[in-house]
Design a protein around this motif. Sequence first.
Motif, PDB file in Angstrom:
ATOM      1  N   GLU A   1       0.837  -1.211   0.000  1.00  0.00           N
ATOM      2  CA  GLU A   1       0.000   0.000   0.000  1.00  0.00           C
ATOM      3  C   GLU A   1       0.866   1.254   0.000  1.00  0.00           C
ATOM      4  OE1 GLU A   1      -2.773  -0.036   3.184  1.00  0.00           O
ATOM      5  OE2 GLU A   1      -3.926  -1.740   2.418  1.00  0.00           O
ATOM      6  N   ASP A   2       1.883   1.262   0.880  1.00  0.00           N
ATOM      7  CA  ASP A   2       2.763   2.441   0.982  1.00  0.00           C
ATOM      8  C   ASP A   2       3.492   2.700  -0.328  1.00  0.00           C
ATOM      9  OD1 ASP A   2       2.016   2.725   3.615  1.00  0.00           O
ATOM     10  OD2 ASP A   2       3.794   1.727   4.429  1.00  0.00           O
ATOM     11  N   ALA A   3       4.045   1.632  -0.916  1.00  0.00           N
ATOM     12  CA  ALA A   3       4.810   1.795  -2.155  1.00  0.00           C
ATOM     13  C   ALA A   3       3.924   2.321  -3.282  1.00  0.00           C
ATOM     14  CB  ALA A   3       5.455   0.472  -2.552  1.00  0.00           C
ATOM     15  N   MET A   4       2.715   1.773  -3.396  1.00  0.00           N
ATOM     16  CA  MET A   4       1.812   2.232  -4.455  1.00  0.00           C
ATOM     17  C   MET A   4       1.362   3.668  -4.215  1.00  0.00           C
ATOM     18  SD  MET A   4       0.343   1.899  -7.277  1.00  0.00           S
ATOM     19  CE  MET A   4       0.840   0.216  -7.647  1.00  0.00           C
ATOM     20  N   MET A   5       1.117   4.015  -2.953  1.00  0.00           N
ATOM     21  CA  MET A   5       0.725   5.386  -2.639  1.00  0.00           C
ATOM     22  C   MET A   5       1.826   6.367  -3.038  1.00  0.00           C
ATOM     23  SD  MET A   5      -1.772   7.192  -1.469  1.00  0.00           S
ATOM     24  CE  MET A   5      -2.788   6.126  -0.440  1.00  0.00           C
ATOM     25  N   HIS A   6       3.075   5.992  -2.788  1.00  0.00           N
ATOM     26  CA  HIS A   6       4.192   6.864  -3.156  1.00  0.00           C
ATOM     27  C   HIS A   6       4.295   7.017  -4.667  1.00  0.00           C
ATOM     28  CE1 HIS A   6       6.236   5.847   0.931  1.00  0.00           C
ATOM     29  NE2 HIS A   6       5.385   6.838   1.027  1.00  0.00           N
ATOM     30  N   LEU A   7       4.074   5.928  -5.400  1.00  0.00           N
ATOM     31  CA  LEU A   7       4.109   6.016  -6.862  1.00  0.00           C
ATOM     32  C   LEU A   7       3.036   6.975  -7.371  1.00  0.00           C
ATOM     33  CD1 LEU A   7       4.646   2.299  -7.993  1.00  0.00           C
ATOM     34  CD2 LEU A   7       6.235   4.204  -8.358  1.00  0.00           C
ATOM     35  N   LEU A   8       1.837   6.831  -6.851  1.00  0.00           N
ATOM     36  CA  LEU A   8       0.737   7.697  -7.285  1.00  0.00           C
ATOM     37  C   LEU A   8       0.986   9.142  -6.882  1.00  0.00           C
ATOM     38  CD1 LEU A   8      -2.339   5.426  -6.440  1.00  0.00           C
ATOM     39  CD2 LEU A   8      -1.316   5.849  -8.684  1.00  0.00           C
ATOM     40  N   THR A   9       1.559   9.348  -5.716  1.00  0.00           N
ATOM     41  CA  THR A   9       1.827  10.703  -5.239  1.00  0.00           C
ATOM     42  C   THR A   9       2.854  11.410  -6.117  1.00  0.00           C
ATOM     43  OG1 THR A   9       1.359  10.046  -2.956  1.00  0.00           O
ATOM     44  CG2 THR A   9       2.622  12.061  -3.254  1.00  0.00           C
ATOM     45  N   LYS A  10       3.812  10.644  -6.622  1.00  0.00           N
ATOM     46  CA  LYS A  10       4.840  11.239  -7.491  1.00  0.00           C
ATOM     47  C   LYS A  10       4.291  11.601  -8.873  1.00  0.00           C
ATOM     48  CE  LYS A  10       7.990   7.962  -6.894  1.00  0.00           C
ATOM     49  NZ  LYS A  10       9.290   7.223  -6.928  1.00  0.00           N
ATOM     50  N   GLY A  11       3.091  11.115  -9.181  1.00  0.00           N
ATOM     51  CA  GLY A  11       2.475  11.451 -10.460  1.00  0.00           C
ATOM     52  C   GLY A  11       3.116  10.761 -11.645  1.00  0.00           C
ATOM     53  N   ILE A  12       3.767   9.637 -11.392  1.00  0.00           N
ATOM     54  CA  ILE A  12       4.410   8.893 -12.479  1.00  0.00           C
ATOM     55  C   ILE A  12       3.353   8.139 -13.278  1.00  0.00           C
ATOM     56  CG2 ILE A  12       5.961   6.958 -12.981  1.00  0.00           C
ATOM     57  CD1 ILE A  12       7.545   7.763 -10.524  1.00  0.00           C
ATOM     58  N   GLU A  13       3.472   8.222 -14.591  1.00  0.00           N
ATOM     59  CA  GLU A  13       2.537   7.505 -15.456  1.00  0.00           C
ATOM     60  C   GLU A  13       3.032   6.070 -15.639  1.00  0.00           C
ATOM     61  OE1 GLU A  13       0.688   7.622 -20.008  1.00  0.00           O
ATOM     62  OE2 GLU A  13       2.038   9.214 -19.306  1.00  0.00           O
ATOM     63  N   PHE A  14       2.213   5.107 -15.296  1.00  0.00           N
ATOM     64  CA  PHE A  14       2.587   3.697 -15.492  1.00  0.00           C
ATOM     65  C   PHE A  14       1.333   2.889 -15.827  1.00  0.00           C
ATOM     66  CE2 PHE A  14       1.819   4.424 -10.991  1.00  0.00           C
ATOM     67  CZ  PHE A  14       0.972   3.379 -10.628  1.00  0.00           C
ATOM     68  N   THR A  15       1.532   1.849 -16.618  1.00  0.00           N
ATOM     69  CA  THR A  15       0.417   0.963 -16.971  1.00  0.00           C
ATOM     70  C   THR A  15       0.637  -0.454 -16.457  1.00  0.00           C
ATOM     71  OG1 THR A  15       1.422   0.313 -19.085  1.00  0.00           O
ATOM     72  CG2 THR A  15      -0.011   2.277 -19.079  1.00  0.00           C
ATOM     73  N   GLY A  16       1.857  -0.718 -15.950  1.00  0.00           N
ATOM     74  CA  GLY A  16       2.173  -2.045 -15.430  1.00  0.00           C
ATOM     75  C   GLY A  16       2.966  -1.945 -14.140  1.00  0.00           C
ATOM     76  N   VAL A  17       2.849  -2.967 -13.299  1.00  0.00           N
ATOM     77  CA  VAL A  17       3.566  -3.003 -12.024  1.00  0.00           C
ATOM     78  C   VAL A  17       4.098  -4.417 -11.785  1.00  0.00           C
ATOM     79  CG1 VAL A  17       3.427  -2.707  -9.513  1.00  0.00           C
ATOM     80  CG2 VAL A  17       2.071  -1.233 -11.020  1.00  0.00           C
ATOM     81  N   VAL A  18       5.362  -4.492 -11.411  1.00  0.00           N
ATOM     82  CA  VAL A  18       5.971  -5.738 -10.975  1.00  0.00           C
ATOM     83  C   VAL A  18       6.157  -5.642  -9.470  1.00  0.00           C
ATOM     84  CG1 VAL A  18       8.031  -7.190 -11.082  1.00  0.00           C
ATOM     85  CG2 VAL A  18       7.156  -6.121 -13.164  1.00  0.00           C
ATOM     86  N   ALA A  19       5.611  -6.601  -8.710  1.00  0.00           N
ATOM     87  CA  ALA A  19       5.669  -6.551  -7.251  1.00  0.00           C
ATOM     88  C   ALA A  19       6.640  -7.578  -6.690  1.00  0.00           C
ATOM     89  CB  ALA A  19       4.280  -6.779  -6.649  1.00  0.00           C
TER      90      ALA A  19
END
Length: 334
Positions: free
Chosen positions: A225-243
């Motif tokens: 949750e924390d990692a995804m929140m940080h990605l969204l907060t940075k405003g980075i455009e992404f269509t895929g995620v590797v966890a």
Amino acid sequence: MATIKDVAKAAGVSVATVSRVINKSPKASQSSIDSVTKAMNELGYRPNAAARALVSQSTNTIGVLVGDVSDPFFGTMVKAIDKVAHQNGKHLLVGNGYHSADDERRAIELLINNRCDALVIHAKALSDQELIDFSKEVQGLVIINRHVPELEDRCVYLDNHKGAYLATEFLIRQGHEKIACITSSHDIEDVNERIGGYRQALADHQIPLSDAYIESGEPDNDGGEDAMMHLLTKGIEFTGVVAYNDYMAAGALSILDENGLDVPSQVSIVGFDDGFIARYVKPRLTTVRYPIQMMAEKAANLALELAAGDAPTEPEVMRYSPTMVKRDSVKALD
């Protein structure tokens, strides 16, 4: 509480005879076995396990070190080792290392002091040299989920680099290029290898992405949750995620849902491990299978063979290969 002397007196034999019966010595006569067994039952006497071990040099116990037994990944590992133990008339003694060098060291020393017949060790914080030193002390020590070059024939481990490469390349083949990576914040080789696999797949397909696409957190739901929140907060455009694992992926899924981003139509995500949770989140998680049950059974059998002095005559390849498990959390870009 009855003592061995009480049993000897009640059975009309010497303490040495009682000891021979308890330790199943072939020198014990049937009459001695019968009289001592009867006296033990009448007095409610239970032989001291430590004392028996001193005589027999065996506790019929396999020692296991895990990161945290409450983690389902390690639960699967322990269950697999217990299966092998049961098949060989052994029991388990389990210690937690919590990815701390001090805790791992204390746990291994405890297992050794309890005279375990064999050890299966999952240690991430101890140095290679300390593990080498422990291996010199314990003939039946096997390391799982880690590669120590000097102990090649005692390591059962996964190709983590390949696993992350497969996950990233799978997204690339579905048309994704802006691929984020959420990884563990722990300073262990698994993390470095998986990040390396992610980066290698991007490089091999000429996809330049900055380190801003990589976020870390604890390797659990909250960390995801924390990692995804940080990605969204940075405003980075992404269509895929590797966890890093399925639990981080599950945490990321919840944050994406809270922010109105649909998986997989807007964001595709790939987990790692293929744990139970992968089949029960929504959508069902596409992931990388970590064959921990197979690996744990191999490690336990090898530890018992080494402890008995029956090392394999031909060296075996014990680096296991991950595979993709395709479910519903990835969609090809139009």
